[in-house]
Design a protein around this motif. Structure first.
Motif, mmCIF file in Angstrom:
data_model
loop_
_atom_site.group_PDB
_atom_site.id
_atom_site.type_symbol
_atom_site.label_atom_id
_atom_site.label_comp_id
_atom_site.label_asym_id
_atom_site.label_seq_id
_atom_site.Cartn_x
_atom_site.Cartn_y
_atom_site.Cartn_z
ATOM 1 N N LYS A 17 0.816 -1.225 0.000
ATOM 2 C CA LYS A 17 0.000 0.000 0.000
ATOM 3 C C LYS A 17 0.848 1.273 0.000
ATOM 4 O O LYS A 17 0.401 2.327 0.456
ATOM 5 C CB LYS A 17 -0.994 0.006 1.175
ATOM 6 C CG LYS A 17 -1.943 -1.194 1.163
ATOM 7 C CD LYS A 17 -3.038 -1.058 2.189
ATOM 8 C CE LYS A 17 -3.918 -2.303 2.239
ATOM 9 N NZ LYS A 17 -4.535 -2.619 0.927
ATOM 10 N N ARG A 18 2.026 1.183 -0.542
ATOM 11 C CA ARG A 18 2.909 2.353 -0.696
ATOM 12 C C ARG A 18 2.801 2.797 -2.154
ATOM 13 O O ARG A 18 3.725 2.657 -2.948
ATOM 14 C CB ARG A 18 4.328 1.974 -0.286
ATOM 15 C CG ARG A 18 4.429 1.674 1.208
ATOM 16 C CD ARG A 18 5.596 0.786 1.566
ATOM 17 N NE ARG A 18 6.877 1.354 1.203
ATOM 18 C CZ ARG A 18 8.048 0.693 1.337
ATOM 19 N NH1 ARG A 18 8.044 -0.533 1.853
ATOM 20 N NH2 ARG A 18 9.171 1.255 0.977
ATOM 21 N N PHE A 19 1.624 3.355 -2.469
ATOM 22 C CA PHE A 19 1.263 3.543 -3.868
ATOM 23 C C PHE A 19 2.072 4.654 -4.544
ATOM 24 O O PHE A 19 2.406 4.526 -5.731
ATOM 25 C CB PHE A 19 -0.237 3.826 -3.980
ATOM 26 C CG PHE A 19 -1.090 2.708 -3.440
ATOM 27 C CD1 PHE A 19 -1.059 1.455 -4.028
ATOM 28 C CD2 PHE A 19 -1.896 2.895 -2.329
ATOM 29 C CE1 PHE A 19 -1.831 0.409 -3.535
ATOM 30 C CE2 PHE A 19 -2.664 1.865 -1.824
ATOM 31 C CZ PHE A 19 -2.637 0.612 -2.426
ATOM 32 N N ALA A 20 2.392 5.716 -3.837
ATOM 33 C CA ALA A 20 3.175 6.792 -4.455
ATOM 34 C C ALA A 20 4.565 6.285 -4.836
ATOM 35 O O ALA A 20 5.066 6.579 -5.932
ATOM 36 C CB ALA A 20 3.274 7.985 -3.499
ATOM 37 N N GLU A 21 5.189 5.501 -3.948
ATOM 38 C CA GLU A 21 6.496 4.927 -4.265
ATOM 39 C C GLU A 21 6.372 3.928 -5.408
ATOM 40 O O GLU A 21 7.250 3.851 -6.286
ATOM 41 C CB GLU A 21 7.076 4.223 -3.046
ATOM 42 C CG GLU A 21 7.427 5.127 -1.879
ATOM 43 C CD GLU A 21 7.863 4.306 -0.679
ATOM 44 O OE1 GLU A 21 8.985 3.779 -0.698
ATOM 45 O OE2 GLU A 21 7.061 4.188 0.282
ATOM 46 N N ALA A 22 5.302 3.158 -5.398
ATOM 47 C CA ALA A 22 5.089 2.176 -6.457
ATOM 48 C C ALA A 22 4.979 2.861 -7.818
ATOM 49 O O ALA A 22 5.545 2.381 -8.813
ATOM 50 C CB ALA A 22 3.829 1.366 -6.175
ATOM 51 N N GLU A 23 4.256 3.977 -7.872
ATOM 52 C CA GLU A 23 4.119 4.689 -9.147
ATOM 53 C C GLU A 23 5.477 5.124 -9.681
ATOM 54 O O GLU A 23 5.764 4.982 -10.883
ATOM 55 C CB GLU A 23 3.209 5.911 -8.984
ATOM 56 C CG GLU A 23 3.035 6.656 -10.296
ATOM 57 C CD GLU A 23 2.257 7.961 -10.163
ATOM 58 O OE1 GLU A 23 2.081 8.641 -11.195
ATOM 59 O OE2 GLU A 23 1.841 8.311 -9.040
ATOM 60 N N ILE A 24 6.335 5.631 -8.807
ATOM 61 C CA ILE A 24 7.665 6.075 -9.245
ATOM 62 C C ILE A 24 8.434 4.909 -9.866
ATOM 63 O O ILE A 24 9.043 5.036 -10.938
ATOM 64 C CB ILE A 24 8.438 6.671 -8.052
ATOM 65 C CG1 ILE A 24 7.787 7.981 -7.601
ATOM 66 C CG2 ILE A 24 9.906 6.895 -8.413
ATOM 67 C CD1 ILE A 24 8.327 8.518 -6.292
ATOM 68 N N CYS A 25 8.412 3.759 -9.207
ATOM 69 C CA CYS A 25 9.159 2.599 -9.705
ATOM 70 C C CYS A 25 8.574 2.080 -11.013
ATOM 71 O O CYS A 25 9.325 1.702 -11.927
ATOM 72 C CB CYS A 25 9.175 1.501 -8.653
ATOM 73 S SG CYS A 25 10.152 1.909 -7.200
ATOM 74 N N LEU A 26 7.259 2.070 -11.122
ATOM 75 C CA LEU A 26 6.639 1.561 -12.342
ATOM 76 C C LEU A 26 6.885 2.497 -13.524
ATOM 77 O O LEU A 26 7.068 2.046 -14.659
ATOM 78 C CB LEU A 26 5.143 1.345 -12.111
ATOM 79 C CG LEU A 26 4.841 0.173 -11.175
ATOM 80 C CD1 LEU A 26 3.403 0.230 -10.689
ATOM 81 C CD2 LEU A 26 5.116 -1.156 -11.867
ATOM 82 N N ARG A 27 6.914 3.796 -13.265
ATOM 83 C CA ARG A 27 7.243 4.727 -14.347
ATOM 84 C C ARG A 27 8.715 4.578 -14.744
ATOM 85 O O ARG A 27 9.065 4.730 -15.923
ATOM 86 C CB ARG A 27 6.904 6.154 -13.936
ATOM 87 C CG ARG A 27 5.406 6.383 -13.802
ATOM 88 C CD ARG A 27 5.029 7.834 -13.820
ATOM 89 N NE ARG A 27 3.601 8.024 -13.609
ATOM 90 C CZ ARG A 27 2.659 7.891 -14.550
ATOM 91 N NH1 ARG A 27 3.011 7.545 -15.782
ATOM 92 N NH2 ARG A 27 1.384 8.093 -14.270
ATOM 93 N N GLN A 28 9.571 4.281 -13.790
ATOM 94 C CA GLN A 28 10.977 3.998 -14.107
ATOM 95 C C GLN A 28 11.071 2.730 -14.961
ATOM 96 O O GLN A 28 11.864 2.659 -15.908
ATOM 97 C CB GLN A 28 11.785 3.834 -12.819
ATOM 98 C CG GLN A 28 13.252 3.505 -13.021
ATOM 99 C CD GLN A 28 14.028 4.636 -13.675
ATOM 100 O OE1 GLN A 28 13.595 5.771 -13.695
ATOM 101 N NE2 GLN A 28 15.182 4.303 -14.245
ATOM 102 N N ALA A 29 10.250 1.724 -14.632
ATOM 103 C CA ALA A 29 10.221 0.501 -15.440
ATOM 104 C C ALA A 29 9.848 0.818 -16.882
ATOM 105 O O ALA A 29 10.460 0.295 -17.834
ATOM 106 C CB ALA A 29 9.226 -0.486 -14.840
ATOM 107 N N LEU A 30 8.861 1.688 -17.070
ATOM 108 C CA LEU A 30 8.414 2.015 -18.422
ATOM 109 C C LEU A 30 9.413 2.895 -19.152
ATOM 110 O O LEU A 30 9.504 2.842 -20.382
ATOM 111 C CB LEU A 30 7.049 2.693 -18.356
ATOM 112 C CG LEU A 30 5.926 1.747 -17.916
ATOM 113 C CD1 LEU A 30 4.643 2.511 -17.654
ATOM 114 C CD2 LEU A 30 5.715 0.668 -18.954
#
Length: 331
Positions: A146-159
């Motif tokens: 449930k650390r969604f803001a951090e998750a978004e950063i990592c997923l955008r880095q993945a993309l």
């Protein structure tokens, strides 16, 4: 990765012989047996490969190939704890290889050891910063916490590293739903499907995002697409029935057929037979309260609970006994 089981024809088994330090051919024997182990795994000799891999790592405990095959076979046979142990041994042998940390992360995540998985994925991303899958896995495990803001950063880095990685797009969509950004979430899932039109998980996630946006007809279409791609998907059946109950337009017969499909996919034949065979003895009504059971996925912090609260408070507890059965954990 789960290896396909081959047909039932008998194949010669594998046997590993322990090394002898006085034998000048030990090194050649070692390499030959390593190749046999790898080849047996590739053709799907799962049981034989597992036994041989155990012998191999006992004989050559510093050889990464044996631990790699052992970890993968244990993973394929869902022996998760032992697979994790083998993967951790790989990390000890190959600490600078990102894929070994990725493997530990995947297995730790499967065992719900989310902090351990996060640590391994972070290590993998440091070793291979241009590897989109490492960032995608890290984003996914952060979202699970449930650390969604951090998750978004990592997923955008993945993309940024792998724009064609469909899993990163749909995982980003799931994260954006949790952040309340539904239009962006729908767009992310659609991008995943543009890359992989037969990606059942992305169709399902798109349906969930559309459902949250109260676009029930579109959500139902997404769930139907999920089932076309992967007919054995009980959650898609369940959510399709939910969406159709709001969208309308389906006949009772069609809804009943869908419910039967859900039952067939969600329960084994033995479970269905046991449920149908069960009989309940009805106690006499006189001198007892009427027991009411409420089964719902919307108990907790949800609008359905708000509607129920006044009704529950108004019930005469001298006449009624209420049991609540949540099917989904909510705050």
């Amino acid at each position: 990765m789960r290896r396909a089981q081959r047909d039932g024809h008998r194949r010669p088994g594998l046997a590993m012989s322990a090394p002898h330090t006085s034998d000048p051919g030990t090194a050649g024997c070692h390499a030959h047996q390593a190749r046999r182990l790898r080849d047996a795994y590739r053709v799907g000799q799962t049981a034989a490969t597992l036994a041989a891999a155990r012998d191999f790592v006992a004989a050559w405990p510093a050889d990464p190939l044996g631990w790699t095959v052992l970890a993968e076979v244990l993973r394929a046979t869902e022996q998760w704890s032992e697979a994790l142990h083998a993967a951790e041994r790989l990390v000890e042998l190959l600490p600078d290889e990102a894929w070994t940390h990725q493997l530990v992360g995947l297995l730790a995540q499967r065992l719900e050891q989310l902090e351990r998985a996060e640590q391994s994925y972070r290590h993998a991303a440091r070793l291979a910063p241009h590897n989109g899958e490492a960032w995608c896995n890290l984003g996914l495990v952060l979202a699970r916490q449930k650390r969604f803001a951090e998750a978004e950063i990592c997923l955008r880095q993945a993309l940024e590293q792998a724009p064609g990685l469909a899993a990163a797009h749909t995982n980003l969509g799931v994260t954006l739903v949790s952040l309340g950004r539904l239009d962006e979430a729908v767009a992310a899932h659609r991008q995943a499907l543009a890359l992989r039109p037969d990606y059942a998980v992305a169709h399902y996630n798109l349906g969930n995002a559309l459902r949250e946006a109260c676009q029930f007809d579109a959500a139902a279409a997404a769930y139907r697409a999920t089932l076309r791609c992967q007919p054995c998907y009980p959650a898609a059946y369940s959510n399709l029935l939910f969406a159709l109950s709001y969208g309308g337009g389906e006949s009772p017969a069609a809804l009943r057929a869908l419910a039967a499909g859900w039952e067939e996919q969600a329960l084994t034949a033995a479970e269905r037979a046991a449920a149908r065979a069960q009989r309940f003895e009805r106690a006499p009504r006189a001198g007892r309260r009427l027991r009411i059971g409420i089964l719902s996925a919307e108990l907790g912090d949800h609008v359905v609970t708000m509607f129920l609260t006044a009704w529950l408070r108004a019930l005469d507890r001298s006449r009624f006994e209420v049991r609540l059965y949540p099917t989904k954990q909510r705050a």
